[in-house]
Motif scaffolding. Structure first.
Motif, PDB file in Angstrom:
ATOM      1  N   ALA A  10      11.458   0.981   0.865  1.00 30.72           N
ATOM      2  CA  ALA A  10      10.037   1.231   1.101  1.00 30.72           C
ATOM      3  C   ALA A  10       9.742   2.680   1.484  1.00 30.72           C
ATOM      4  CB  ALA A  10       9.524   0.274   2.179  1.00 30.72           C
ATOM      5  N   GLN A  11      10.763   3.444   1.905  1.00 32.29           N
ATOM      6  CA  GLN A  11      10.557   4.867   2.205  1.00 32.29           C
ATOM      7  C   GLN A  11      10.128   5.634   0.961  1.00 32.29           C
ATOM      8  OE1 GLN A  11      14.162   6.500   3.787  1.00 32.29           O
ATOM      9  NE2 GLN A  11      13.947   5.487   5.771  1.00 32.29           N
ATOM     10  N   ASN A  12      10.600   5.198  -0.195  1.00 28.07           N
ATOM     11  CA  ASN A  12      10.387   5.953  -1.433  1.00 28.07           C
ATOM     12  C   ASN A  12       9.613   5.202  -2.510  1.00 28.07           C
ATOM     13  OD1 ASN A  12      12.208   8.258  -0.699  1.00 28.07           O
ATOM     14  ND2 ASN A  12      13.682   6.599  -0.593  1.00 28.07           N
ATOM     15  N   ILE A  13       9.574   3.888  -2.399  1.00 28.03           N
ATOM     16  CA  ILE A  13       9.036   3.048  -3.469  1.00 28.03           C
ATOM     17  C   ILE A  13       8.071   2.034  -2.863  1.00 28.03           C
ATOM     18  CG2 ILE A  13       9.674   1.380  -5.284  1.00 28.03           C
ATOM     19  CD1 ILE A  13      10.969   4.072  -5.827  1.00 28.03           C
ATOM     20  N   ASN A  14       7.003   1.715  -3.594  1.00 23.99           N
ATOM     21  CA  ASN A  14       6.081   0.664  -3.171  1.00 23.99           C
ATOM     22  C   ASN A  14       6.750  -0.681  -3.439  1.00 23.99           C
ATOM     23  OD1 ASN A  14       3.899  -0.836  -2.380  1.00 23.99           O
ATOM     24  ND2 ASN A  14       2.684  -0.387  -4.201  1.00 23.99           N
ATOM     25  N   PHE A  15       7.198  -1.328  -2.399  1.00 24.58           N
ATOM     26  CA  PHE A  15       7.985  -2.560  -2.488  1.00 24.58           C
ATOM     27  C   PHE A  15       7.123  -3.703  -1.967  1.00 24.58           C
ATOM     28  CE2 PHE A  15      12.210  -4.737  -1.610  1.00 24.58           C
ATOM     29  CZ  PHE A  15      12.688  -4.604  -2.907  1.00 24.58           C
ATOM     30  N   ASN A  16       6.619  -4.577  -2.859  1.00 25.45           N
ATOM     31  CA  ASN A  16       5.679  -5.622  -2.453  1.00 25.45           C
ATOM     32  C   ASN A  16       6.388  -6.900  -1.997  1.00 25.45           C
ATOM     33  OD1 ASN A  16       6.300  -7.235  -4.744  1.00 25.45           O
ATOM     34  ND2 ASN A  16       4.783  -6.144  -5.976  1.00 25.45           N
ATOM     35  N   ASP A  19       8.877  -8.437  -4.428  1.00 22.81           N
ATOM     36  CA  ASP A  19      10.124  -7.668  -4.469  1.00 22.81           C
ATOM     37  C   ASP A  19      11.014  -8.012  -3.276  1.00 22.81           C
ATOM     38  OD1 ASP A  19       9.355  -6.157  -6.799  1.00 22.81           O
ATOM     39  OD2 ASP A  19       8.118  -4.885  -5.500  1.00 22.81           O
ATOM     40  N   SER A 118      12.120  -6.642 -11.123  1.00 20.65           N
ATOM     41  CA  SER A 118      11.388  -5.813 -10.164  1.00 20.65           C
ATOM     42  C   SER A 118      11.390  -4.354 -10.621  1.00 20.65           C
ATOM     43  CB  SER A 118      12.021  -5.930  -8.775  1.00 20.65           C
ATOM     44  OG  SER A 118      11.494  -4.959  -7.902  1.00 20.65           O
ATOM     45  N   ALA A 120       9.958  -2.015  -9.069  1.00 26.81           N
ATOM     46  CA  ALA A 120      10.184  -1.232  -7.850  1.00 26.81           C
ATOM     47  C   ALA A 120      11.678  -1.065  -7.587  1.00 26.81           C
ATOM     48  CB  ALA A 120       9.495  -1.895  -6.661  1.00 26.81           C
TER      49      ALA A 120
END
Length: 191
Positions: A10-16, A19, A118, A120
């Motif tokens: 989640a620091q770098n990618i939009n992780f819903n 995911d 995914s 993400a």
């Protein structure tokens, strides 16, 4: 135990939420005591490991039968014999828990499914792959261009926790020197 991996992604990618469910489904939590060999040479690596806590090393035996440590990883980080894991081939490497370890692990087939399902995680995998290439290139250059003392000083600056948690013989091997040489370098730095 999945929180550290999810936070890293989640620091770098939009992780819903979807995911996150897949991440928990595909990554299995495991724990190992100190000095456990979790992947052995002569076999195909079964898992890619994410380190939650503890220290793990990748090593092989050289032509003289001596251990050569090629990687020492600490949290958060991924480790396996990558080439062999990706290509499903037998490895000459061993993967050992230097300390007690808590890990997440994923099989190659589940990794493939996760990256298919995914976008993400696929983007995160590409990012990790790029970082791994940069790390390996940097490490190769340091082994070729820096003195043993300079490599040790750089390790202290970049990863001081390794010095406190990993036995000197593994650190020396990782730096490409003998333990006696590392002891001498450490004495010189103290004086």
């Amino acid at each position: 135990m999945h929180e550290k991996l999810i936070a890293l992604i989640a620091q770098n990618i939009n992780f819903n939420d979807e995911d996150i469910v897949l991440c928990k489904q595909y990554f299995e939590a495991v724990s190992f005591p100190k000095n456990t060999l979790i992947e052995k040479e002569g076999s195909t690596p079964k898992y890619l490991y994410f380190i939650i806590s503890g220290y793990v090393r990748l090593f092989h035996y050289n032509d003289k039968g001596e251990e050569t440590t090629t990687h020492i990883n600490c949290p958060p980080g991924f480790i396996t014999s990558y080439f062999n894991f990706i290509n499903a081939t037998k490895s000459n490497d061993n993967l050992e828990c230097i300390t007690e370890c808590k890990l997440l692990r994923i099989t190659k087939s589940n990794l493939d499914l996760f990256t298919q399902q995914s976008a993400a995680f696929r983007n995160f995998s590409i990012l990790v792959f790029q970082q791994s290439i940069m790390y390996n290139e940097k490490r190769s250059n340091e082994l070729a261009m820096l003195t043993a003392g300079e490599r040790y000083k750089k390790l202290i600056e970049e990863s001081p926790e390794i010095i406190q948690n990993v036995p000197i013989q593994y650190i020396a091997s990782f730096l490409g020197i003998k333990p006696e040489s590392l002891s001498r370098i450490r004495r010189q730095m103290i004086n």
